[in-house]
Design a protein around this motif. Structure first.
Motif, PDB file in Angstrom:
ATOM      1  N   THR A  42       0.789  -1.200  -0.076  1.00  0.00           N
ATOM      2  CA  THR A  42       0.030   0.064  -0.033  1.00  0.00           C
ATOM      3  C   THR A  42       0.921   1.370  -0.005  1.00  0.00           C
ATOM      4  O   THR A  42       0.344   2.211  -0.436  1.00  0.00           O
ATOM      5  CB  THR A  42      -0.865   0.011   1.331  1.00  0.00           C
ATOM      6  N   ASN A  43       2.105   1.290   0.318  1.00  0.00           N
ATOM      7  CA  ASN A  43       2.899   2.362   0.587  1.00  0.00           C
ATOM      8  C   ASN A  43       4.367   1.935   0.141  1.00  0.00           C
ATOM      9  O   ASN A  43       4.757   1.001   0.450  1.00  0.00           O
ATOM     10  CB  ASN A  43       2.905   3.110   1.892  1.00  0.00           C
ATOM     11  N   ARG A  64       8.410   4.092  -0.181  1.00  0.00           N
ATOM     12  CA  ARG A  64       9.278   5.426  -0.071  1.00  0.00           C
ATOM     13  C   ARG A  64      10.637   5.140  -0.195  1.00  0.00           C
ATOM     14  O   ARG A  64      11.254   3.959   0.408  1.00  0.00           O
ATOM     15  CB  ARG A  64       8.784   6.137   1.544  1.00  0.00           C
ATOM     16  N   PRO A 115      -0.548   2.739  -6.666  1.00  0.00           N
ATOM     17  CA  PRO A 115      -0.202   4.220  -6.472  1.00  0.00           C
ATOM     18  C   PRO A 115       1.562   4.050  -6.035  1.00  0.00           C
ATOM     19  O   PRO A 115       1.894   5.182  -5.790  1.00  0.00           O
ATOM     20  CB  PRO A 115      -0.768   4.595  -5.062  1.00  0.00           C
ATOM     21  N   LEU A 116       2.091   3.061  -5.750  1.00  0.00           N
ATOM     22  CA  LEU A 116       3.759   2.939  -5.484  1.00  0.00           C
ATOM     23  C   LEU A 116       4.513   3.935  -6.302  1.00  0.00           C
ATOM     24  O   LEU A 116       5.509   4.250  -5.984  1.00  0.00           O
ATOM     25  CB  LEU A 116       3.898   1.726  -5.304  1.00  0.00           C
ATOM     26  N   GLU A 163       3.874   6.519  -8.039  1.00  0.00           N
ATOM     27  CA  GLU A 163       3.599   8.005  -7.741  1.00  0.00           C
ATOM     28  C   GLU A 163       4.429   8.230  -6.242  1.00  0.00           C
ATOM     29  O   GLU A 163       5.126   9.365  -6.218  1.00  0.00           O
ATOM     30  CB  GLU A 163       2.430   8.361  -7.711  1.00  0.00           C
ATOM     31  N   GLN A 164       4.018   7.349  -5.344  1.00  0.00           N
ATOM     32  CA  GLN A 164       4.634   7.482  -4.312  1.00  0.00           C
ATOM     33  C   GLN A 164       6.206   7.269  -4.153  1.00  0.00           C
ATOM     34  O   GLN A 164       6.944   8.267  -3.245  1.00  0.00           O
ATOM     35  CB  GLN A 164       4.063   6.200  -3.030  1.00  0.00           C
TER      36      GLN A 164
END
Length: 297
Positions: free
Chosen positions: A80-81, A83, A232-233, A235-236
């Protein structure tokens, strides 16, 4: 523990990348939702040695084979995320678990949005198709249709005409002079009326229903769906995303590395056109490139 590589997506590109990294004796985590883009198709065509095979069975075999290598972990779920971290990257799962890794390979695929026409969704991958190279010969010399969505639909109709007689359904759009000339030269019939539905028993297709009450005979309908990244990874992580001929596409170099060092992308999200063969090849490229970066980086 910091993993050598996390691969987001366990389709043809992701599993190919995992196989080569595993064979290089690296620790690999594959995160997969088990929702491959081609799950609606009963057979995959053109993939060397697997022509006509069930794509789900190919993937199931690939998962078993890659899990036989030590150091490989397969997680069924969603990332989900993601960085950039001080020593690499952090990828967070849907359950909140955070995983540390030195390299990331994005292979999560695309999500297709089909036109809101009755009868399309249930026939997708059966008699409503995208790629004639993948499914065209099965409908050779039968009544074929192409649904206009963008100016690229003229190009699509020109290609599909290699497999049989084609009607281009404009569905409310108009052709410019060049498009009219191209369709005439390729022998493609042009239908101006709007499409209001598809007809046929179950997933078979027999006719295209038009808004003026007519029925146009058709055995298969080709469309270019509106596609978007299924996660969405990208874009993240801040990778560059370009407008490709079929939708958004992650920019990569010849080694499948994105504009963020250490992040790679493979498969339909990072190329056009698309097929399982190209996806697997891109996965090999991304996996071996990531390994070289682990060695020399």
């Amino acid at each position: 523990m910091t993993t050598d590589a996390i691969i987001v997506g366990g389709g043809f590109a992701g599993l190919a990348a995992a196989t080569y990294l595993a064979r290089a004796r690296r620790n690999v985590v594959v995160i997969d939702t088990r929702q491959p883009r081609n799950r609606f198709a009963d057979a995959s065509h053109g993939f060397l040695g697997h022509d006509g095979s069930d794509p789900q069975q190919i993937l199931a075999t690939a998962r078993r084979q890659v899990l036989a290598y030590p150091g490989v972990r397969m997680i069924e779920g969603e990332a989900t995320n993601a960085r950039v971290a001080a020593d690499g990257f952090s990828v967070v799962l849907g359950n909140g678990e955070a995983l540390a890794t030195r390299k990331v390979i994005l292979a999560f695929g695309l999500r297709d949005t089909l036109p809101p026409i009755p009868g399309i969704q249930e026939r997708w991958g059966k008699t409503v198709l995208h790629c004639p190279y993948c499914h065209g010969i099965e409908f050779s010399d039968r009544q074929l249709g192409v649904l206009y969505r963008t100016p690229m639909s003229v190009h699509q109709a020109s290609i599909v005409a290699e497999w049989g007689p084609v009607t281009l359904y404009l569905n409310g759009h108009e052709l410019d002079a060049e498009g009219v000339e191209t369709m005439a030269r390729r022998g493609v019939r042009v239908e101006a009326a709007k499409v209001i539905g598809l007809e046929g028993e179950r997933t078979a297709l027999s006719a295209i229903a038009l808004d003026d009450g007519r029925r146009s005979a058709a055995d298969a309908l080709y469309i270019a769906p509106e596609s978007c990244l299924s996660s969405p990874l990208a874009e993240q992580l801040g990778v560059m995303i370009e407008d490709g001929p079929m939708g958004p596409m992650i920019k990569t170099d010849a080694d499948k590395m994105t504009t963020v060092p250490g992040v790679y992308a493979a498969g339909d999200i990072a190329r056009a056109p698309h097929s399982v063969t190209w996806a697997a090849a891109d996965g090999v490229n991304a996996g071996t490139s990531a390994h070289r970066a682990l060695v020399f980086g």
